[in-house]
Scaffold this motif. Sequence first.
Motif, PDB file in Angstrom:
ATOM      1  N   LEU A   3       0.822  -1.654  -0.283  1.00 51.34           N
ATOM      2  CA  LEU A   3       0.728   0.282  -0.175  1.00 51.34           C
ATOM      3  C   LEU A   3       0.786   1.484   0.422  1.00 51.34           C
ATOM      4  N   THR A   4       1.961   1.365   0.933  1.00 43.12           N
ATOM      5  CA  THR A   4       2.805   2.701   0.249  1.00 43.12           C
ATOM      6  C   THR A   4       2.914   2.629  -1.295  1.00 43.12           C
ATOM      7  N   SER A   5       3.866   1.357  -1.835  1.00 45.49           N
ATOM      8  CA  SER A   5       3.823   1.078  -3.254  1.00 45.49           C
ATOM      9  C   SER A   5       3.378   2.037  -4.047  1.00 45.49           C
ATOM     10  N   VAL A   6       1.833   1.826  -3.734  1.00 44.52           N
ATOM     11  CA  VAL A   6       0.253   1.996  -4.006  1.00 44.52           C
ATOM     12  C   VAL A   6       0.083   3.663  -3.957  1.00 44.52           C
ATOM     13  N   SER A   7       0.548   3.534  -2.647  1.00 44.36           N
ATOM     14  CA  SER A   7       0.561   5.424  -2.516  1.00 44.36           C
ATOM     15  C   SER A   7       1.021   6.816  -2.967  1.00 44.36           C
ATOM     16  N   ASN A   8       2.410   6.120  -3.578  1.00 44.63           N
ATOM     17  CA  ASN A   8       3.085   7.288  -4.321  1.00 44.63           C
ATOM     18  C   ASN A   8       3.302   6.664  -5.690  1.00 44.63           C
ATOM     19  N   LEU A   9       2.419   5.531  -5.912  1.00 46.70           N
ATOM     20  CA  LEU A   9       1.860   5.675  -7.629  1.00 46.70           C
ATOM     21  C   LEU A   9       0.679   7.025  -7.559  1.00 46.70           C
ATOM     22  N   ALA A  10      -0.012   6.290  -6.650  1.00 45.60           N
ATOM     23  CA  ALA A  10      -0.947   7.723  -6.675  1.00 45.60           C
ATOM     24  C   ALA A  10      -0.567   9.044  -6.642  1.00 45.60           C
TER      25      ALA A  10
ATOM     26  N   ALA B 124      -5.338   8.558  -9.735  1.00 42.83           N
ATOM     27  CA  ALA B 124      -4.541   8.451  -8.875  1.00 42.83           C
ATOM     28  C   ALA B 124      -5.979   8.664  -7.423  1.00 42.83           C
ATOM     29  N   GLU B 125      -7.427   8.743  -7.500  1.00 41.37           N
ATOM     30  CA  GLU B 125      -8.163   8.928  -6.850  1.00 41.37           C
ATOM     31  C   GLU B 125      -8.793   7.511  -6.508  1.00 41.37           C
ATOM     32  N   SER B 126      -8.387   6.478  -7.630  1.00 48.69           N
ATOM     33  CA  SER B 126      -8.712   5.019  -7.055  1.00 48.69           C
ATOM     34  C   SER B 126      -7.747   4.552  -6.330  1.00 48.69           C
ATOM     35  N   MET B 127      -6.437   5.013  -6.557  1.00 45.62           N
ATOM     36  CA  MET B 127      -5.395   4.110  -6.188  1.00 45.62           C
ATOM     37  C   MET B 127      -5.132   4.522  -4.852  1.00 45.62           C
ATOM     38  N   ASN B 128      -5.786   6.145  -4.656  1.00 50.04           N
ATOM     39  CA  ASN B 128      -5.324   6.690  -3.528  1.00 50.04           C
ATOM     40  C   ASN B 128      -6.937   6.002  -2.364  1.00 50.04           C
ATOM     41  N   ARG B 129      -7.767   5.439  -2.973  1.00 48.49           N
ATOM     42  CA  ARG B 129      -9.308   4.535  -2.080  1.00 48.49           C
ATOM     43  C   ARG B 129      -8.592   3.371  -1.855  1.00 48.49           C
TER      44      ARG B 129
ATOM     45  N   ASP C 256      -0.607   6.377   8.593  1.00 51.89           N
ATOM     46  CA  ASP C 256       0.036   5.735   7.214  1.00 51.89           C
ATOM     47  C   ASP C 256      -2.032   6.385   6.519  1.00 51.89           C
ATOM     48  N   THR C 257      -3.190   5.841   7.422  1.00 59.43           N
ATOM     49  CA  THR C 257      -4.513   5.725   7.392  1.00 59.43           C
ATOM     50  C   THR C 257      -5.159   6.868   7.463  1.00 59.43           C
ATOM     51  N   LEU C 258      -4.292   8.481   7.808  1.00 58.10           N
ATOM     52  CA  LEU C 258      -4.613   9.280   7.971  1.00 58.10           C
ATOM     53  C   LEU C 258      -3.766  10.131   6.437  1.00 58.10           C
ATOM     54  N   THR C 259      -2.931   9.630   6.599  1.00 52.90           N
ATOM     55  CA  THR C 259      -2.058   9.928   5.387  1.00 52.90           C
ATOM     56  C   THR C 259      -2.884  10.283   4.436  1.00 52.90           C
ATOM     57  N   SER C 260      -3.488   8.628   3.656  1.00 47.41           N
ATOM     58  CA  SER C 260      -3.773   8.437   2.513  1.00 47.41           C
ATOM     59  C   SER C 260      -5.561   9.016   2.787  1.00 47.41           C
ATOM     60  N   VAL C 261      -6.179   9.523   3.556  1.00 49.26           N
ATOM     61  CA  VAL C 261      -7.572  10.687   3.996  1.00 49.26           C
ATOM     62  C   VAL C 261      -6.789  11.421   3.569  1.00 49.26           C
ATOM     63  N   SER C 262      -6.033  12.368   3.557  1.00 43.12           N
ATOM     64  CA  SER C 262      -5.169  13.384   3.221  1.00 43.12           C
ATOM     65  C   SER C 262      -5.316  13.522   1.486  1.00 43.12           C
ATOM     66  N   ASN C 263      -4.522  12.642   1.045  1.00 41.94           N
ATOM     67  CA  ASN C 263      -4.122  12.080  -0.240  1.00 41.94           C
ATOM     68  C   ASN C 263      -5.779  11.726  -1.409  1.00 41.94           C
ATOM     69  N   LEU C 264      -6.126  11.621  -0.512  1.00 39.15           N
ATOM     70  CA  LEU C 264      -7.520  11.187  -1.353  1.00 39.15           C
ATOM     71  C   LEU C 264      -8.597  12.795  -1.478  1.00 39.15           C
ATOM     72  N   ALA C 265      -8.568  13.296  -0.562  1.00 38.93           N
ATOM     73  CA  ALA C 265      -8.805  14.550  -0.492  1.00 38.93           C
ATOM     74  C   ALA C 265      -8.168  15.627  -0.809  1.00 38.93           C
TER      75      ALA C 265
END
Length: 301
Positions: A249-256, A268-273, A289-298
């Motif tokens: 998921l870290t790699s997924v988040s970075n690709l997003a 990007a939205e799909s990868m962040n979700r 890390d979860t909260l980082t994903s929340v911020s990235n998706l927003a």
Amino acid sequence: SDLKELAKALEGIPLAITHAAAYIRSRRFTVSAYLGFFRESEVNQAKLLSNDEINDLRRDHSIRYAVITTWQISFDQIKRTKPEAADLLALMSMFDRQGIPKRLLLNNMDQLQFEDTIAPLISFSLVREQAGGSMFEMHRLVQLSTRKWVELKKQLERWQSEAIRVITRLFPSGQYETWPDCQILLPHAREVMSFKVTDQQDLLSLASVNTNLGWFYILKGNLIRAEPILQEAILVREKELGANHPDTLTSVSNLASVLERQGIYEEAESMNRRALEGREKELGANHPDTLTSVSNLAWVL
């Protein structure tokens, strides 16, 4: 007379002459004795000259023979008298041949042990010091000859794995404050990333390096380089660890992040979700890390 004969046998090649002179000086040999050694070693040259890489050097055979034979004479002596120095040369040959920082080579040695181990390699002109002894380099033919020897001894996988392990341990996160270290280690990381490996741990280690290197490229704005290595990291981690493993998921988040910076917002939205849902499940809703994903998706909505 002996000097002229030796120079003729070495085809006047500076690197071969440097190796021969270093050997004669270190071993207190006569020129005549070394010349005899060189001629005896010619029977071993065919083995070292059998691979396509050497044929691609586009030099005539006598030049290749001279360089590789002088290397072999020096290397055989080091193997007999200081095997740990031969091991160090094998490890060095796995990295980019220039700007090899000392920290890549210490490998649990203290400073005194390292100096004692590197000394024969410097003495025989197989490596040279750079930057006041904090970095080292080797001639491309020394690197090529050493790699060929490692391959002939069926130790290539061993030293590739060791080089991967070292780079994985030392390559930084890619954050801004690590950029100077990233820049120094970058050519060596690229070198080990070119290895064709099948061992699971080696694959996962390279995926870790790719993820950190991808983040470094993202922050530097080099998205073209970041995208393919992050995709490779995801493929490896999905296969070896699973789709929802935190490392995947870290790699997924970075690709997003790459996709978002490229303006490819739907992907990007799909990868962040995906990263958010996986992290909520695996790490919990309040994990950093979860909260980082929340911020990235927003950010992409």
